[in-house]
Design a protein around this motif. Structure first.
Motif, PDB file in Angstrom:
ATOM      1  N   PRO A 155       0.824  -1.222   0.000  1.00  0.00           N
ATOM      2  CA  PRO A 155       0.000   0.000   0.000  1.00  0.00           C
ATOM      3  C   PRO A 155       0.850   1.260   0.000  1.00  0.00           C
ATOM      4  CG  PRO A 155      -0.819  -1.545   1.624  1.00  0.00           C
ATOM      5  CD  PRO A 155       0.458  -2.109   1.114  1.00  0.00           C
ATOM      6  N   LYS A 156       1.958   1.205   0.739  1.00  0.00           N
ATOM      7  CA  LYS A 156       2.839   2.373   0.802  1.00  0.00           C
ATOM      8  C   LYS A 156       3.473   2.648  -0.565  1.00  0.00           C
ATOM      9  CE  LYS A 156       7.198   3.595   2.900  1.00  0.00           C
ATOM     10  NZ  LYS A 156       7.058   5.023   3.124  1.00  0.00           N
ATOM     11  N   LEU A 157       3.877   1.556  -1.245  1.00  0.00           N
ATOM     12  CA  LEU A 157       4.537   1.740  -2.538  1.00  0.00           C
ATOM     13  C   LEU A 157       3.562   2.230  -3.603  1.00  0.00           C
ATOM     14  CD1 LEU A 157       6.851  -1.375  -2.871  1.00  0.00           C
ATOM     15  CD2 LEU A 157       7.399   0.882  -2.043  1.00  0.00           C
ATOM     16  N   LEU A 158       2.301   1.814  -3.483  1.00  0.00           N
ATOM     17  CA  LEU A 158       1.365   2.139  -4.561  1.00  0.00           C
ATOM     18  C   LEU A 158       0.779   3.531  -4.430  1.00  0.00           C
ATOM     19  CD1 LEU A 158      -0.673  -1.112  -5.195  1.00  0.00           C
ATOM     20  CD2 LEU A 158       1.184  -0.149  -6.514  1.00  0.00           C
ATOM     21  N   GLU A 159       0.921   4.140  -3.273  1.00  0.00           N
ATOM     22  CA  GLU A 159       0.277   5.423  -3.069  1.00  0.00           C
ATOM     23  C   GLU A 159       0.851   6.478  -4.020  1.00  0.00           C
ATOM     24  OE1 GLU A 159      -0.557   5.980   1.190  1.00  0.00           O
ATOM     25  OE2 GLU A 159      -0.173   8.089   0.728  1.00  0.00           O
ATOM     26  N   GLY A 160      -0.023   7.073  -4.800  1.00  0.00           N
ATOM     27  CA  GLY A 160       0.397   8.175  -5.657  1.00  0.00           C
ATOM     28  C   GLY A 160       1.058   7.766  -6.957  1.00  0.00           C
ATOM     29  N   VAL A 161       1.130   6.482  -7.261  1.00  0.00           N
ATOM     30  CA  VAL A 161       1.761   6.102  -8.521  1.00  0.00           C
ATOM     31  C   VAL A 161       0.699   5.896  -9.595  1.00  0.00           C
ATOM     32  CG1 VAL A 161       3.653   4.991  -7.318  1.00  0.00           C
ATOM     33  CG2 VAL A 161       1.772   3.611  -8.159  1.00  0.00           C
ATOM     34  N   ASN A 162       1.172   5.861 -10.826  1.00  0.00           N
ATOM     35  CA  ASN A 162       0.287   5.655 -11.962  1.00  0.00           C
ATOM     36  C   ASN A 162      -0.177   4.201 -12.010  1.00  0.00           C
ATOM     37  OD1 ASN A 162      -0.315   5.078 -14.884  1.00  0.00           O
ATOM     38  ND2 ASN A 162      -0.018   7.276 -14.947  1.00  0.00           N
ATOM     39  N   MET A 163      -1.380   4.004 -12.528  1.00  0.00           N
ATOM     40  CA  MET A 163      -1.934   2.656 -12.632  1.00  0.00           C
ATOM     41  C   MET A 163      -1.007   1.684 -13.352  1.00  0.00           C
ATOM     42  SD  MET A 163      -4.690   1.233 -11.649  1.00  0.00           S
ATOM     43  CE  MET A 163      -5.339   0.166 -12.922  1.00  0.00           C
ATOM     44  N   SER A 164      -0.322   2.191 -14.396  1.00  0.00           N
ATOM     45  CA  SER A 164       0.489   1.255 -15.184  1.00  0.00           C
ATOM     46  C   SER A 164       1.725   0.821 -14.421  1.00  0.00           C
ATOM     47  CB  SER A 164       0.873   1.868 -16.518  1.00  0.00           C
ATOM     48  OG  SER A 164       1.356   3.156 -16.321  1.00  0.00           O
ATOM     49  N   ASN A 165       2.066   1.548 -13.328  1.00  0.00           N
ATOM     50  CA  ASN A 165       3.180   1.077 -12.507  1.00  0.00           C
ATOM     51  C   ASN A 165       2.732   0.030 -11.508  1.00  0.00           C
ATOM     52  OD1 ASN A 165       4.880   2.758 -13.761  1.00  0.00           O
ATOM     53  ND2 ASN A 165       4.843   4.338 -12.191  1.00  0.00           N
ATOM     54  N   MET A 166       1.431  -0.076 -11.353  1.00  0.00           N
ATOM     55  CA  MET A 166       0.914  -0.971 -10.316  1.00  0.00           C
ATOM     56  C   MET A 166       1.409  -2.398 -10.521  1.00  0.00           C
ATOM     57  SD  MET A 166      -1.682  -3.333  -9.624  1.00  0.00           S
ATOM     58  CE  MET A 166      -2.892  -3.207 -10.903  1.00  0.00           C
ATOM     59  N   VAL A 167       1.252  -2.902 -11.740  1.00  0.00           N
ATOM     60  CA  VAL A 167       1.661  -4.289 -11.960  1.00  0.00           C
ATOM     61  C   VAL A 167       3.164  -4.452 -11.843  1.00  0.00           C
ATOM     62  CG1 VAL A 167      -0.270  -5.144 -13.283  1.00  0.00           C
ATOM     63  CG2 VAL A 167       1.524  -3.919 -14.440  1.00  0.00           C
TER      64      VAL A 167
END
Lengths: 137, 373, 335
Positions: B346-358
């Motif tokens: 959750p910490k890493l995903l906060e504020g990043v673009n959707m395409s970085n999620m995977v």
């Protein structure tokens, strides 16, 4: 810009390379001798010691025995022997503990069926499953 | 306060449910993200879809019976799971293991580490959109699996180790085949870099994303590659040698960037180091000897408790056993690295673009079987 | 063929023309069928597996059976989808894809309409497809397809700019927007040589326009499941797939006409080979490149994608225009 060009070269080289897929199911897939497939059970060897049923981690083996028909002989003979392949994980522990090698592994592994009921294998089925029996158990 | 570009259009955040059935969550893992446009505002991992209650089940099983269950926790590296359980019980009982069995254990564990990293490599690239590497990785993994199949009789759930040793000795010619494979992989590994690591699209895609500091990593008690990518040199094989790892020469690859690219490179370097260990272990492999030590017929560890940890492909894999002197553990607890490593998501995903999620989720390298146990 | 257009529209005339259009449609469908087969084969070979080989000899009937399956499938529509737009979207995506083929000169005789503004016609019509994609994304009432639709709209509009800009150089050199004139102007040397920069920009932008690897973000499977057509199945889905491959056909034709000398042989001494064969050979190269890229490349990242279009491709395309203009002015002796 050279990096992805190298990658393209690699895939192009693979284009003509020998394919590594096998022809299963047209050609049966040969499993190594130690492969743990579906068990083969020979009722005449069984001494109804119940060790296999006890050691089974998923409790998928159910067996009953009856006393020997020849009154002179001691011990029991097997009456029913069922393995539920819905939950059997083919872990090899039953064949490992069996003192008489009544239950052994085979190299057959195709268990797919249309009905779950077909996955309950009884004594007769397991007895007939006598091809590709594993040598060392 | 309207910004200069304010148009007066009302926008709202959207809750997007990713998984449990989704191609890049690697199994039944669910992620609920709140997105604003394509920017993730909040991510909540939901786990438990593959929960089988292994820890509770184990309390009703004898120690030998638990081994096949450990195969199914982290199904990509069953051998390390087998080992950690056997190691815990052996430590508790003070058993000594024959030399040959130790060698076989190290060999299969390192091979399994390679296989696990190969799967990661292939699927990670698949997440990022390259379909080729997946097939090449699986081709090489297939060789390892075939070797394991010859050794233990199964392709994925090996159930190979026993308390006090291993189930089978290496069949004739197996060591030679393994040596051959190690040499093959050594020559094939540079091609992986040619195919993927050098690709500019790939590099620009994962450089500098999913970054966290060393302190973050320690705070979340990350382990394995997730910890080493931040500069912390911690590998249990080196720092607290178990089995016979102290006999082999190998390095612990460490990076300092803490981003997805560094984790990618660390995993590939770990394959190289595993190859080094394998080369030494296969060369020194004793021809003669037992593979099973002297073990009582019924395994009843003394009253007490034990916690052992080993370096699994995904990080620190630990087992805690509380024994009451029975043939079954009173309490059985696993420290599953995937589960612990996932907590930073959750910490890493906060504020990043959707395409970085995977790309970020993939770089954590979770196995859902291990997350949910 | 074009002479029919100039005659007064009589019944036979219209009939002939319609039949020719149907023939082209069949050719295109045949191409799509075997392009998909070929794609799966090539990617399979590159990945060390044989590709489709079960249906028919060598798997040649694989795509046909796939399409039959799609056509026989139940036509499903999500309950809360916008009914009218949901139906309209595939048509909107597919029709322009087929319509652009009208101006394509496959050889100097096989062409449907010899428009004076052929290039413009192609670019104008092909932008309509974006409408279909965004309509599909919105009408499905699905979050994934909405994101996919927005992504493709942004991507296709952005990349259209460098795509057009890269062609301007050729138009300057030829002095015509007519595709036939452009081919005739390549008698001595193909445009790929003087317009190499334009060619590269065009190739990259075309990939993005086609939504093909490494720019296949709108349908990025690992992120958006299937992008804008996630809710579509059956023949509606087939329409989207068809549009994608027909665009590949169109773009392949365009790139051959614009940069690779159309039906012209590589050297005048080789003109005993019929022009259509030359055309097909060049076209095949382009199609193969598509599959090759797909087997190798990872995907671009959405935010980097836009930056790449506006910050790299567009300046390069503009520079190419300036350069061409300067060279032409210099050659004409105005400097």
């Amino acid at each position: 810009m050279l990096g992805f060009a190298k990658g393209l070269g690699y895939t192009l080289k693979k284009l003509s390379e020998k394919k590594i897929t096998t022809l299963y199911p047209d050609v049966p897939y040969q499993m190594p001798p130690r492969f743990r497939g579906i068990q083969h059970f020979s009722p005449e060897k069984c001494i109804v010691c119940n060790q296999c049923a006890r050691v089974c981690p998923t409790e998928c083996i159910q067996l009953t025995g009856r006393s020997h028909p020849d009154p002179d002989k001691k011990g029991k003979i097997i009456d029913t022997y069922d393995i539920n392949f819905e939950i059997c994980i083919l872990c090899d522990l039953c064949t490992e503990v069996c003192p008489t090698e009544a239950i052994v592994m085979t190299n057959n592994f195709e268990l797919a069926a249309y009905s779950r009921d077909e996955l309950y294998k009884d004594l007769k089925w397991l007895d007939d499953n006598n091809t590709n029996v594993r040598e060392e158990n | 306060m309207p910004t200069p570009f304010s148009t007066g259009i009302r926008t709202e955040e959207m809750v997007l449910n990713i998984g449990p059935q989704h191609p890049s969550t690697h199994g039944v893992f669910r992620l609920v993200v709140k997105i604003d446009g394509e920017t993730i505002k909040e991510a909540v991992p939901v786990m438990g879809y593959l929960h089988r209650g292994t820890e509770k089940l184990a309390e009703n099983l004898t120690y030998t019976q638990i081994i096949p269950y450990t195969d199914r926790i982290d199904y990509l590296s069953s051998m390390t799971n087998n080992y950690v359980l056997c190691h815990a019980v052996e430590t508790l009982m003070g058993l000594s293991i024959p030399e040959k069995a130790e060698f076989l254990r190290v060999i299969v564990m390192e091979m399994n580490r390679i296989a696990s990293h190969l799967v990661w490599w292939g699927t990670y690239l698949l997440d990022i959109g390259a379909i080729g590497p997946f097939l090449y990785a699986f081709r090489d993994r297939e060789t390892i699996i075939n070797l394991f199949n010859e050794l233990s009789g199964a392709r994925l759930t090996y159930n190979y180790m026993r308390i006090g040793g291993v189930k089978w000795d290496a069949p004739p010619g197996w060591i030679e085949k393994a040596k051959e494979f190690v040499q093959y992989l050594k020559s094939e590994l540079p091609n992986y870099h040619v195919l993927v690591s050098g690709n500019e699209i790939f590099q620009s895609r994962i450089t500098g994303i999913g970054t966290y500091s060393r302190q973050d990593a320690l705070d979340h008690s990350l382990s394995g590659v997730m910890l080493r990518c931040t500069g912390e040199n911690w590998d249990i094989r080196k720092n607290e040698p178990y089995s016979i790892y102290d006999r082999f020469e190998f390095d612990v690859p460490v990076a300092t960037e803490g981003d997805c690219l560094s984790r990618y490179h660390l995993r590939l370097q770990e394959i190289e180091q595993s190859i080094r260990i394998l080369e030494q272990a296969l060369d020194q492999f004793p021809e003669e000897g037992e593979v099973m030590g002297k073990v009582p017929k019924v395994i009843r560890p003394p009253v007490g408790e034990v916690y052992v940890r080993i370096e699994a492909p995904r990080g620190e894999l630990g087992v805690y056993i509380a024994s009451q002197g029975k043939d079954k553990p009173w309490r059985f607890k696993l420290r599953r690295p995937s589960f612990v490593n996932l907590q930073i998501l959750p910490k890493l995903l906060e504020g990043v673009n959707m395409s970085n999620m995977v790309a970020i989720l993939g770089s954590i390298d979770i196995v859902v079987g291990e997350v949910d146990a | 063929m074009s002479s029919w257009l100039e005659q007064a529209p009589s019944l036979t005339n219209v009939l002939h023309y319609s039949l020719a259009a149907v023939a082209l449609l069949l050719v295109v469908l045949g191409f799509v069928t075997y392009a998909i087969y070929f794609e799966r084969k090539v990617i399979g070979w590159m990945q060390l597996r044989p590709g489709p080989n079960r249906v028919g000899p060598l798997g040649l009937l694989q795509t046909i059976s796939d399409v039959t399956k799609l056509l026989l499938k139940e036509d499903t529509r999500p309950k809360h989808a916008d009914k009218a737009l949901f139906t309209l979207a595939p048509i909107l995506a597919y029709s322009p894809a087929f319509a652009v083929l009208a101006v394509m000169p496959f050889t100097d005789t096989i062409q449907f309409a010899d428009l004076g503004v052929g290039v413009l016609y192609y670019i104008a019509l092909s932008s309509i497809t974006v409408m279909g994609v965004i309509t599909a994304g919105w009408a499905s009432n699905n979050k994934y397809s909405l994101i996919g639709g927005m992504r493709s709209a942004a991507q296709m509009i952005s990349y259209e700019v460098p795509l057009v800009m890269s062609v301007v150089g050729i138009i300057l050199m030829t002095g015509s927007l007519n595709l036939k004139d452009i081919v005739y102007a390549q008698q001595d040397v193909w445009n790929i040589v003087p317009q190499f920069l334009g060619f590269i920009v065009f190739l990259i932008a075309a990939q993005a326009e086609l939504n093909r690897s490494p720019f296949d973000l709108p349908e990025a499977e690992s992120e958006l499941v299937a992008g804008y057509h996630v809710e579509y199945s059956g023949f509606r889905f087939a329409m989207f797939m068809l549009a994608e491959y027909v665009y590949m056909f169109g773009m392949g034709t365009l790139i051959v006409v614009l940069f690779l000398g159309g039906w012209l042989p590589i050297h005048p001494s080789l003109d005993f080979i019929p022009p259509i064969i030359w055309f097909i050979i060049k076209f095949m190269f382009y199609v193969f490149l598509q599959f090759w890229l797909r087997a190798t490349m990872p995907r671009f990242r959405a935010d980097q994608l836009m930056g790449f279009a506006w910050k790299v491709l567009l300046p390069v395309a503009l520079f190419n225009i300036m350069l061409t203009a300067f060279v032409i002015t210099y050659q004409n002796g105005f400097m």
